[in-house]
Motif scaffolding. Sequence first.
Motif, PDB file in Angstrom:
ATOM      1  N   ALA A  66       0.837  -1.206   0.000  1.00 47.40           N
ATOM      2  CA  ALA A  66       0.000   0.000   0.000  1.00 47.40           C
ATOM      3  C   ALA A  66       0.865   1.247   0.000  1.00 47.40           C
ATOM      4  N   GLU A  67       2.020   1.142   0.622  1.00 43.29           N
ATOM      5  CA  GLU A  67       2.878   2.318   0.704  1.00 43.29           C
ATOM      6  C   GLU A  67       3.637   2.551  -0.584  1.00 43.29           C
ATOM      7  N   ILE A  95       2.541   2.320  -3.578  1.00 42.40           N
ATOM      8  CA  ILE A  95       1.748   2.877  -4.679  1.00 42.40           C
ATOM      9  C   ILE A  95       2.091   4.349  -4.763  1.00 42.40           C
ATOM     10  N   ASN A 139       1.676   7.875  -5.013  1.00 41.35           N
ATOM     11  CA  ASN A 139       0.475   8.685  -4.842  1.00 41.35           C
ATOM     12  C   ASN A 139       0.316   9.766  -5.870  1.00 41.35           C
ATOM     13  N   THR A 187      -3.169   7.699 -12.045  1.00 40.01           N
ATOM     14  CA  THR A 187      -3.916   6.444 -12.134  1.00 40.01           C
ATOM     15  C   THR A 187      -4.050   5.763 -10.784  1.00 40.01           C
ATOM     16  N   ALA A 188      -3.498   6.353  -9.745  1.00 38.83           N
ATOM     17  CA  ALA A 188      -3.588   5.743  -8.420  1.00 38.83           C
ATOM     18  C   ALA A 188      -4.460   6.603  -7.533  1.00 38.83           C
ATOM     19  N   PHE A 189      -5.237   5.941  -6.688  1.00 33.43           N
ATOM     20  CA  PHE A 189      -6.122   6.686  -5.812  1.00 33.43           C
ATOM     21  C   PHE A 189      -6.286   5.936  -4.507  1.00 33.43           C
ATOM     22  N   ARG A 190      -6.471   6.691  -3.450  1.00 30.78           N
ATOM     23  CA  ARG A 190      -6.594   6.090  -2.124  1.00 30.78           C
ATOM     24  C   ARG A 190      -7.777   6.649  -1.380  1.00 30.78           C
ATOM     25  N   MET A 191      -8.313   5.835  -0.485  1.00 31.28           N
ATOM     26  CA  MET A 191      -9.383   6.326   0.371  1.00 31.28           C
ATOM     27  C   MET A 191      -9.091   5.848   1.774  1.00 31.28           C
ATOM     28  N   GLU A 192      -9.254   6.708   2.733  1.00 36.62           N
ATOM     29  CA  GLU A 192      -9.007   6.299   4.106  1.00 36.62           C
ATOM     30  C   GLU A 192     -10.174   5.464   4.600  1.00 36.62           C
ATOM     31  N   LYS A 193     -10.014   4.943   5.787  1.00 37.48           N
ATOM     32  CA  LYS A 193     -11.058   4.111   6.396  1.00 37.48           C
ATOM     33  C   LYS A 193     -12.410   4.804   6.347  1.00 37.48           C
ATOM     34  N   PHE A 228      -8.794   1.806   1.354  1.00 37.50           N
ATOM     35  CA  PHE A 228      -8.822   1.327  -0.029  1.00 37.50           C
ATOM     36  C   PHE A 228      -7.749   2.044  -0.815  1.00 37.50           C
ATOM     37  N   CYS A 276      -6.266   1.979  -5.134  1.00 34.11           N
ATOM     38  CA  CYS A 276      -6.396   1.321  -6.430  1.00 34.11           C
ATOM     39  C   CYS A 276      -5.460   2.007  -7.402  1.00 34.11           C
ATOM     40  N   LEU A 312      -6.318  -2.645  -3.393  1.00 35.81           N
ATOM     41  CA  LEU A 312      -5.870  -2.956  -2.044  1.00 35.81           C
ATOM     42  C   LEU A 312      -6.970  -2.619  -1.053  1.00 35.81           C
TER      43      LEU A 312
END
Lengths: 439, 235
Positions: free
Chosen positions: A285-286, A288, A290, A294-300, B31, B33, B48
Amino acid sequence: MKETPLSNCERRFLLRAIEEKKRLDGRQTYDYRNIKISFGTDYGCCTVELGKTRVLGQVSCELVSPKLNRATEGILFFNLELSQMAAPAFEPGRQSDLLVKLNRLLERCLRNSKCIDTESLCVVAGEKVWQIRVDLHLLNHDGNIIDAASIAAIVALCHFRRPDVSVQGDEVTLYTLEERDPVPLSIHHMPICVSFAFFQQGTYLLVDPNEREERVMDGLLVIAMNKHREICTIQSSGGIMLLKDQVLRCSKIAGVKVAEITELIQKALANDQKVRKEGGKFGFAESIANQRITAFRMEKAPIDTSDVEEKAEEIISEAEPPSEVVSKPVLWTPGTAQIGEGIENSWGDLEDSEKEDEDEGGSDEAIILDSIKMDTGEVSNIGSQDAPIVLSDSEEEEMIILEPDKNPKKIRTQTISATQVKAPSKKPVKKRKKKRAAN
Amino acid sequence: MEGVMQTETKIRAESGIESGPRGPGCSLRNFACEQNLLSRPDGSASFLQGDTSVLAGVYGPAEVKVSKEIFNKATLEVNLRPKIGLPGVAEKSRERLIRNTCEAVVLGALHPRTSITVVLQVVSDAGSLLACCLNAACMALVDAGVPMRALFCGVTCALDSDGTLLLDPTAKQEKEARAVLTFALDSVERKLLMSTTKGLYSDAELQQCLAAAQAASQHVFRFYRESLQRRYSKS
């Protein structure tokens, strides 16, 4: 899927460029592509990217009994898989040649060079030893699989930690990961493969060929070396004839490259160890990037499930109750039972069945679940009742077009129980047929 | 925000696994991607969920073997590879579930006599693997440009011994749960595409889990939307 063939003009272009000491991606003759190593959360998991070629490696261990002729040594098992996503031509059943060649080369490089101390993997001589299994998956094929795979294998082995074991007399204690910190494998040296591609019968040489260059090359020389300049494996394939000084020159280049790559590997391993010790975030996860679009993240994300129970009750109260399933099994003889009525034998007279087929043609589509009872008497009635609508002056008299909703009422003789127990009802029919055959 | 990040990292250091203080209210893990990360497949995505990670690659619509071709629609094939060992029966059954979900959504009639191949590689398994595979497959199909009538997502629920509902369970929570249910939901009306369950539960609990999964799927679809908006923001 078939591999896209390489066009002649592309081949000529590549060869001409190589003759002029030019490579498509702008590298020099002896340059490697960028190597990127990232680790996962479990020990022994790593991904290596050599340019666009990507290999995933995972090491796992298991306690097994040793081989009979090597009672005090652990077992090493290597498995390289060419995943179907790496190239369209890599279908699960169809890649034997290349796969065998790569696996064998990898085995020779890592097992025969004795880079891992197998004696240290012994727990109880003759009874229990560690079996270390290295699984490598090729995820993207952009040339030079063997280099990427060998780097991934050795990095995964260096990164791996096996559970701690202690032997006191006859008692063997295997500590879980929570009880005691896992122990690294004892690795003597790090053999790394370096590939050389030859063109025009050995005149031109390129280090780290990419996929296009591999397609037009004449032969490949792979040298596996460690940083102490010891050659672990050397293999020349493709049938090119090399001069002695060419091979010596390649080994010198390999020495330089291996030193650079080993340094990179050790830096990556040290980095990961530092991050784990300090309690920072680690894992894929780290890694990737940022900044990439083309990469995207979402927190809890917390989910509100307070109204879940009410919704569920609503649905249950509005739903119909499940229908009663009528099942009264009848025992004919020990071992033969029947539930429901079987369908009538549909192997009646062939002449009649032809007519029936035409008649039933329309209704078959309408009724999917109901079994059709071929009662010859009833069908012939249908034939005479519906006025045949002849659309053309065709000589085929059997062309009768029926109104589909007339038939279902007549043919649907089966009750609901048949539809629910359709599958088991077929069995007694089969048994009856068998009895007839026996008779 | 920073305080929350720090507590997360501390817990990670202890167990290495993001079990986190997810408390009485359910929550989905982090999450992430990334799309289009492989150069050979037509579409690829890495999805992920916490520590569970799956990489999907899609080839299609492409040539199909005559023995497998269907005259009026595309042949969909799914291939799931585990990280350790050879694929076995569990992988085959998951492949079938994923294939059934994809077939319900992909507009195969637009590409008859072709094949669409979805290859999934398990990169790490820390719970909710099937849901992660479904999400990765969906993002990879979007990246490949395969025409679909809706997007789909996978959500896993676990019911523990005292009936508490947990969404997106970790491997430890799945092992201790009384029942684990995985649902695939579509994006248009959040209807159910596929469900697979393991363990004991009552019909009321099933409906509750389904309702909770539908609530969770809203977040997953929002994640898809934001991820794709980011991707196509510069064109």
